[in-house]
Write an enzyme that holds these catalytic residues in place. Structure first.
Site, PDB file in Angstrom:
ATOM      1  N   GLU A 105     -29.318 -85.041  12.841  1.00  0.00           N
ATOM      2  CA  GLU A 105     -28.415 -83.834  13.433  1.00  0.00           C
ATOM      3  C   GLU A 105     -29.306 -82.840  14.705  1.00  0.00           C
ATOM      4  O   GLU A 105     -28.889 -83.288  15.366  1.00  0.00           O
ATOM      5  CB  GLU A 105     -28.902 -83.030  12.348  1.00  0.00           C
ATOM      6  CG  GLU A 105     -27.627 -83.022  11.556  1.00  0.00           C
ATOM      7  CD  GLU A 105     -26.937 -82.570  11.805  1.00  0.00           C
ATOM      8  OE1 GLU A 105     -26.113 -82.818  12.772  1.00  0.00           O
ATOM      9  OE2 GLU A 105     -25.901 -83.878  10.631  1.00  0.00           O
TER      10      GLU A 105
ATOM     11  N   TYR B  17     -17.329 -91.450  13.289  1.00  0.00           N
ATOM     12  CA  TYR B  17     -18.450 -92.150  12.643  1.00  0.00           C
ATOM     13  C   TYR B  17     -18.711 -93.400  12.690  1.00  0.00           C
ATOM     14  O   TYR B  17     -19.089 -94.434  13.360  1.00  0.00           O
ATOM     15  CB  TYR B  17     -18.741 -90.882  11.500  1.00  0.00           C
ATOM     16  CG  TYR B  17     -19.393 -89.699  11.384  1.00  0.00           C
ATOM     17  CD1 TYR B  17     -20.289 -89.420  11.293  1.00  0.00           C
ATOM     18  CD2 TYR B  17     -17.850 -89.408  10.959  1.00  0.00           C
ATOM     19  CE1 TYR B  17     -20.521 -87.759  11.003  1.00  0.00           C
ATOM     20  CE2 TYR B  17     -18.061 -87.643  11.197  1.00  0.00           C
ATOM     21  CZ  TYR B  17     -19.102 -86.774  10.868  1.00  0.00           C
ATOM     22  OH  TYR B  17     -18.847 -85.573  10.921  1.00  0.00           O
TER      23      TYR B  17
END
Length: 611
Positions: free
Chosen positions: A297, A384
């Site tokens: 993040e 991802y």
């Protein structure tokens, strides 16, 4: 950069007009489960003679639209399912190119808004107060307020939010003070300011009985008081991760980096809301072992939030680069072998996802075509892990980590505050490595970017830390019944929790195992006693896939006590595929769906083929 159509948005495109700023004034009504207020949008025309414009909305009630103090005409189109309804606004005077107008829209959200989850006091840790949180990515901001709900448009925002005075409101912005609500002494108004332009999927709001603890010079961790100490401990590495990220990506431009630990129904591992990352409480393992999600993040502060995918077809640009940075941060903290260990684990995850979809499924392409596809339905680990694999392969092709990190930093610098496509990225890659065009031309670009299934090349991985996991999993998979006594708790004494998780991931790839093996594994390793969410998840999947009936209540419990979709969806799918638990899984879903997050409820319903 040429215009590409955003097929997920019904609003006027960025080539017609651009929202520059939002001023939001709203009140949070827990009794009616509604946000009521006004969104004042500063919109700049991108063409001459603009007479009307269209915004995205979804399940909103519009009270009125005001421009320059005058009410103006608008029409709300038919609902188009997950895309919502286009809202066309007539402008009182035609705008010329670059001219701005402020459009003030009075609106109210629906109790069934797909962007919001309203929790009763019973669903919180404290049990005293209700709780609200938003999740706008990918295309749910339109279910909070009318907007150009596309990542191709970036805007700054300010907000004033009225909430019951015993609660705290936070947003994806810098906190800018609080004051009693002049219209209602039982309420308080919180103010916010986001000075960095962001795509509207990064607008976020949370309201609850929140407390904070400082864990770094620019970081507070927020949660209900019951989790705040544990969270402060778990995420104590945040500042050292931020410093490494700045070294890799350039200056951190957002000011504050706070963390919010949400209630268990939060559907993702984390959400990179600027100034306030949202994370799942399933990261609270007690030993900081799941902190790679924080590294992920943090990395989005550069890749995703500063440099943004122009449409959701190019989501891999956000996530592939962010996983690449995340693994470099963990590599700096815990060593290069650790980076390779997680990279190889990611390749295994990629194999699993492709196997689940089927190797010719269009969602296994790196660049997808989301025309008439809900991004929530297409969401998976592909952007991802296939994205990371491409970057890791390019790192090895072009001269190693330092060389490729140089490219990444230059890419962020070049495209900061912009939105980009795969072609923009690839053109810049070729420009940056102009002396290595021969190498770049060896890449099978069509296969990597546009073909389904596994990538055409597997990168090279250091297997030092993975070998022990493979060796132990092989022992179990090949063991005959008479070999089961050779296993003991000693098998695990040199394995980290990361390796234990990888061991289970390896065994799970070979599932089902004979039931006797699973019972023996529990007998010697006592996996049922482990609370690390990643390990528990893989263990329970292994049990259900191997048809151990005793694990059914444990798997149902994990699937419902938390709502992180990474865990909840596969657990429900496995339970539904096991004849002994199928009916119970469907029944449990139907009992729980009213208190599940709206996106989770929708996707689990699809997975179980109910509704």
């Amino acid at each position: 950069m040429p215009e590409v159509a955003d097929t997920c948005s019904l609003a006027s495109p960025a080539s017609v007009c651009r929202t520059q700023h939002l001023h939001l004034r709203c009140s949070v009504d827990f009794a009616r489960r509604a946000l009521t207020g006004t969104a004042a949008l500063t919109v700049q025309s991108q063409e001459d003679n603009l007479r009307s414009l269209t915004l995205d909305t979804k399940d909103l009630t519009i009270e009125k639209v005001v421009i320059n103090g005058q009410e103006v005409k608008y029409t709300l189109g038919e609902s188009q399912g997950y895309k919502g309804s286009p809202m066309e606004i007539s402008l009182p005077i035609a705008l010329s190119k670059n001219q701005e107008v402020v459009i003030e829209i009075s609106f109210e959200t629906s109790p069934k808004s797909s962007a919001l989850q309203w929790l009763t006091p019973e669903q919180t840790s404290g049990k005293q107060h209700p709780y609200l949180f938003s999740q706008c990515q990918a295309i749910h901001c339109r279910a909070i307020l009318p907007c150009q709900d596309t990542p191709s448009v970036k805007l700054t925002y300010t907000a004033e939010v009225s909430v019951p005075k015993e609660l705290v409101a936070l947003m994806s912005a810098i906190r800018d003070g609080e004051a009693p609500d002049p219209e209602d002494p039982s309420r308080k108004i919180y103010r916010f300011n986001q000075r960095v332009p962001i795509p509207c999927y990064l607008i976020a709001l949370v309201v609850g009985a929140l407390e904070s603890r400082q864990i770094g010079p620019r970081t507070l961790v927020w949660s209900e008081k019951e989790q705040v100490e544990k969270s402060a401990y778990e995420f104590s590495e945040t500042e050292s991760m931020l410093k490494i990220a700045e070294d890799l990506g350039g200056p951190y431009v957002w000011g504050q980096y706070d963390l919010l630990v949400l209630p268990p129904s939060f559907p993702y591992g984390g959400m990179e809301n600027p100034c306030l990352t949202f994370v799942t409480p399933t990261l609270l393992a007690g030993d900081k072992s799941l902190s790679n999600v924080i590294a992920h993040e943090i990395s989005h502060s550069w890749t995703g939030n500063l440099v943004t995918n122009k449409t959701w077809d190019h989501f891999w640009l956000n996530e592939g680069h962010t996983v690449y940075l995340e693994r470099h941060i963990c590599g700096r903290l815990f060593g290069e072998k650790f980076r390779h260990f997680h990279a190889l684990g990611g390749w295994g995850e990629l194999q699993n996802t492709i196997k689940t979809f089927g190797e010719s499924h269009p969602f296994t392409k790196l660049v997808v075509d989301l025309k008439d596809v809900d991004p929530d339905v297409a969401y998976s680990s592909i952007p991802y892990e296939k994205g990371f694999a491409l970057l890791f392969y390019l790192e090895q092709l072009l001269g190693g980590p330092e060389v490729f990190l140089g490219f990444l930093k230059a890419y962020v610098e070049k495209f900061s505050y912009q939105s980009v496509t795969t072609d923009d990225w690839k053109s810049f890659l070729y420009a940056h490595f102009k002396d290595k065009v021969d190498l770049l031309n060896q890449v099978d670009w069509n296969a990597w970017l546009y073909a389904p299934g596994l990538p055409p090349v597997k990168p090279n991985y250091d297997v030092t830390l993975t070998n022990a996991c493979i060796a132990l999993s092989q022992r179990w998979v090949t063991a005959k019944e008479e070999d089961l006594n050779s296993f003991s708790i000693e098998d695990l004494k040199d394995l980290s929790s990361h390796q234990l998780n990888e061991f289970l991931a390896q065994v799970l790839q070979k599932a089902p195992l004979p039931l006797g093996h699973i019972k023996r594994m529990q007998e010697v390793y006592n996996f049922n006693a482990i609370n690390n969410s990643e390990i528990r998840f893989r263990w329970l999947r292994l049990c259900i896939q191997s048809k151990w009936e005793e694990a059914i209540p444990l798997a149902l419990k994990m699937a419902t006590e938390q709502g992180r979709m990474k865990f909840t969806r596969p657990l429900f799918k496995d339970l539904a595929a096991f004849d002994k638990s199928h009916d119970q899984a469907v029944r449990t879903y139907q009992e729980h769906k009213a208190c599940m997050h709206p996106v989770t409820a929708m996707l689990v319903g699809k997975d179980l083929k109910v509704d």
